[in-house]
Design an enzyme around this catalytic site. Sequence first.
Site, PDB file in Angstrom:
ATOM      1  N   SER A 197     138.367 -79.008 -37.401  1.00  0.00           N
ATOM      2  CA  SER A 197     138.647 -80.140 -37.916  1.00  0.00           C
ATOM      3  C   SER A 197     139.946 -80.477 -38.669  1.00  0.00           C
ATOM      4  O   SER A 197     140.306 -81.339 -39.107  1.00  0.00           O
ATOM      5  CB  SER A 197     137.421 -80.635 -39.101  1.00  0.00           C
TER       6      SER A 197
ATOM      7  N   LYS B 128     133.928 -82.761 -48.225  1.00  0.00           N
ATOM      8  CA  LYS B 128     135.259 -83.304 -48.099  1.00  0.00           C
ATOM      9  C   LYS B 128     135.842 -84.164 -49.184  1.00  0.00           C
ATOM     10  O   LYS B 128     136.862 -84.167 -49.673  1.00  0.00           O
ATOM     11  CB  LYS B 128     135.594 -83.296 -46.699  1.00  0.00           C
TER      12      LYS B 128
END
Length: 889
Positions: A785, A828
């Site tokens: 990511s 996140k």
Amino acid sequence: MAESVELPSRLAILPFRNKVLLPGAIIRIRCTSASSVKLVEQELWQKEEKGLIGVLPVRDAAETTSVGSALSPGMGTESGERSPKVRVSTSDSQKVDGINQQELIHWHKRGVAARALHLSRGVEKPSGRVTYIVVLEGLCRFSVQELSARGTYYVARISRLDMTKAELDQAEQDPDLIALSRQFKATAMELISVLEQKQKTIGRTKALLETLPVHRLADIFVASFEISFEEQLSMLDSVDLKIRLAKAMELVDRHLQSIRVAEKITQKVEGQLSKSQKEFLLRQQMRAIKEELGDNDDDEDDVAALERKMQSAGMPPNVWKQAQRELRRLRKMQPQQPGYSSSRVYLELLADLPWQNASEECELDLRAAKERLDSDHYGLVKVKQRIIEYLAVRKLKPDARGPILCFVGPPGVGKTSLASSIAAALGRKFVRISLGGVKDEADIRGHRRTYIGSMPGRLIEGLKRVAVCNPVMLLDEVDKTGSDIRGDPASALLEVLDPEQNKTFNDHYLNVPFDLSKVIFVATANRVQPIAPPLLDRMEVIELPGYTPEEKLKIAMQHLIPRVLDQHGLSSEFLQIPEDMVKLVIQRYTREAGVRNVERNLAALARAAAVRVAEQEQTVPLSKGVHQMATPLMDARLADGGAEVDMEVIPIGVNNHEISNAFKSTSALIVDEAMLEKVLGPPKFDDREAAERVATPGVTVGLVWTSFGGEVQFVEAAAMVGKGDLHLTGQLGDVIKESAQIALTWVRARAADLKLATAGEINLLEGRDIHIHFPAGAVPKDGPSAGVTLVTSLVSLFTQQRVRADTAMTGEMTLRGLVLPVGGIKDKILAAHRYGIKRVILPERNLKDLVEVPSAVRNCMEIVLVKRVEDVLEQAFEGGCPWKQRAKL
Ligand code: ADP
């Protein structure tokens, strides 16, 4: 020498009562009676040369007492010669002299002529009577022919019995006598050597043995023994040499035997004594050691107690059989024997395990369970709902083989406390088994007893601890087990969690099956990925994402503060932590998904308050006046960096009770910013961090997902003179390294379009190296990511343009520049929110995940969804990507 002595035909006779003087013997006599004094005076004292007298044994008719003294040769024991008048009780005569009592005395027919070796005269003090002490040496035997009185004492006509020298010389030729004398000497020698061991002064006797003729030796030896009067008489009568030697030998032998027997007895007694003494000593020592160890029980009693404990443990029959066998083995062993203690520990474990002991399961009240969950935990609506469903199924079908619940989430989000709430709702005991770092299968299943230091696995150990067979068992951190050469703990866990197999769970140490089917297992993990797929298959994963700051605030106000105050013996009367301050604690002192650090910081505040309250309580009873009492509090408050002191003035003269009440009501400590800083230190985090760190080109804010939940990850890129290499640091995994390669390739491929290089010098890496670093360097990182973040960093580096400080991003990129969706969006975004970041760039296909994000967070953040890397660049730089128009992307 006796042989050479010439005997006169007449000798004055000294009676020797119940004693015998043998030739060669020396005696010391004290003469006190008139007759004996007269005898000594006339026969010995007044004569120029030392004369001879005859010593004749006499026996009392009544045998009442002895005359004279029993003296051993060479010994100086003094004993008085008793006066005859004392003994003559039956006599009608008024004369008390010995002669008048002759009819009472049995004279022996044979006596020994004796020579005075020493004479001394003395006077008895008050009466003025003269007495003599005479030392006599026996010389040779004689027989009495006629006894007549001479004044007060007797005189006898005698004839010599012992042989003269010439006769002796002749007699000694007799072989029988020679043999006899040799035999006697041998026996005598033996006696001497025995005596020698006991007393060292035997040397003189030994010398005599070598020099004197045997017949004289016989007399001397016998004279030194304590033998009866009769035996002494018969020795005196043994005129014949052979008879005398034989008799003497018999006596010497008897003496020798008696010494030996005595010795044996002494030895035996001594031996027994020392043995028993030794035993006694050892026992005393053992007792002392046991006492010191606090281990006073007898071993036998111990084993019996153990057996009783085993009997009441309710083991199944097959286990009982095995336990019996082991107990028999233990009984045969000594406590010091190797294996005793291990056998004992094993049996203790068997006796301690809850084979049947179960906590009674109360009728499950779902509403009460829900209330309990609600009262223990804020929010977590979905999780609680799932738990209630789980409990409902259990209620309807108690033996249902439902899935095992596995709470997955970052630390401090309430996984453990949810599990313990389940236990409380079910009315069962709760036991937590930590599996973090377990790599050895034996940790779960135990070591076989053949190994030294073997022990049961953690499950059996936990069951022993909790002492019931139906607890709620929390398998903490199942994702942290690893496998290596020592086996695979996950496969052992499979057996534990499989309802088909765990009925007969076999711990290697226990070596008998244990039924785990009544245990309710709940697992926790930080992440799902590391859990072995077959294990995951048996579990139902319930995710607990991190909390938003608002949720944390609610949790802190409603749950943590009351609990922390309670744990520290405080109440809101003493300490108040306003909401604003809790917010500050959350913002400035913690940056975590859970609430563990919030709780820790609140506890630190409570501790500080507890010290003050304790100080105050000490002061109140001591204080006599209000001023004294107020001082410590005032000092304490002033010490808080000059915070204003709000004191109520208490009039002097109120009683102590009132004072303390008043004191309490005014003393509630209200936490303020100053106290926060004093107790917790300067703020650890603030919102400016991201802005400061991206102040230089080449740094981008990324969002990653770790076992601690979502995290903000800065990516730093730097260029330097080199050969076109890419350096990667920060403990990166293969996937992330590949992402870096992809990003660099993409940037290089688009260099011209991005106006990073002119068409002429297309190679961006011409003469330079690129270094990309992921702080913090000590934390391992991996995952795809970071793709978009890497690209942004590189572009920022090459263009020397700063990235927007308020923007964070996440997304996997392909080589062609597409942005692919990633996981952990909620975590996140929450992490970005914690850092004070206002914009987040996300892959478009992650749109669906945004519903999970709490609306409070979503509303205050700008979420930018992107499809391609160019969009990311457009959004990441201030004023957009200036090269877009010209780029043919
Ligand atoms: P985990 O097992 O997930 O690491 P814990 O269960 O140990 O975390 O929780 C840490 C602390 O936070 C505990 O004191 C727990 O009660 C508290 N806590 C966590 N989540 C909540 C919540 N939603 N409501 C109330 N307290 C919570």
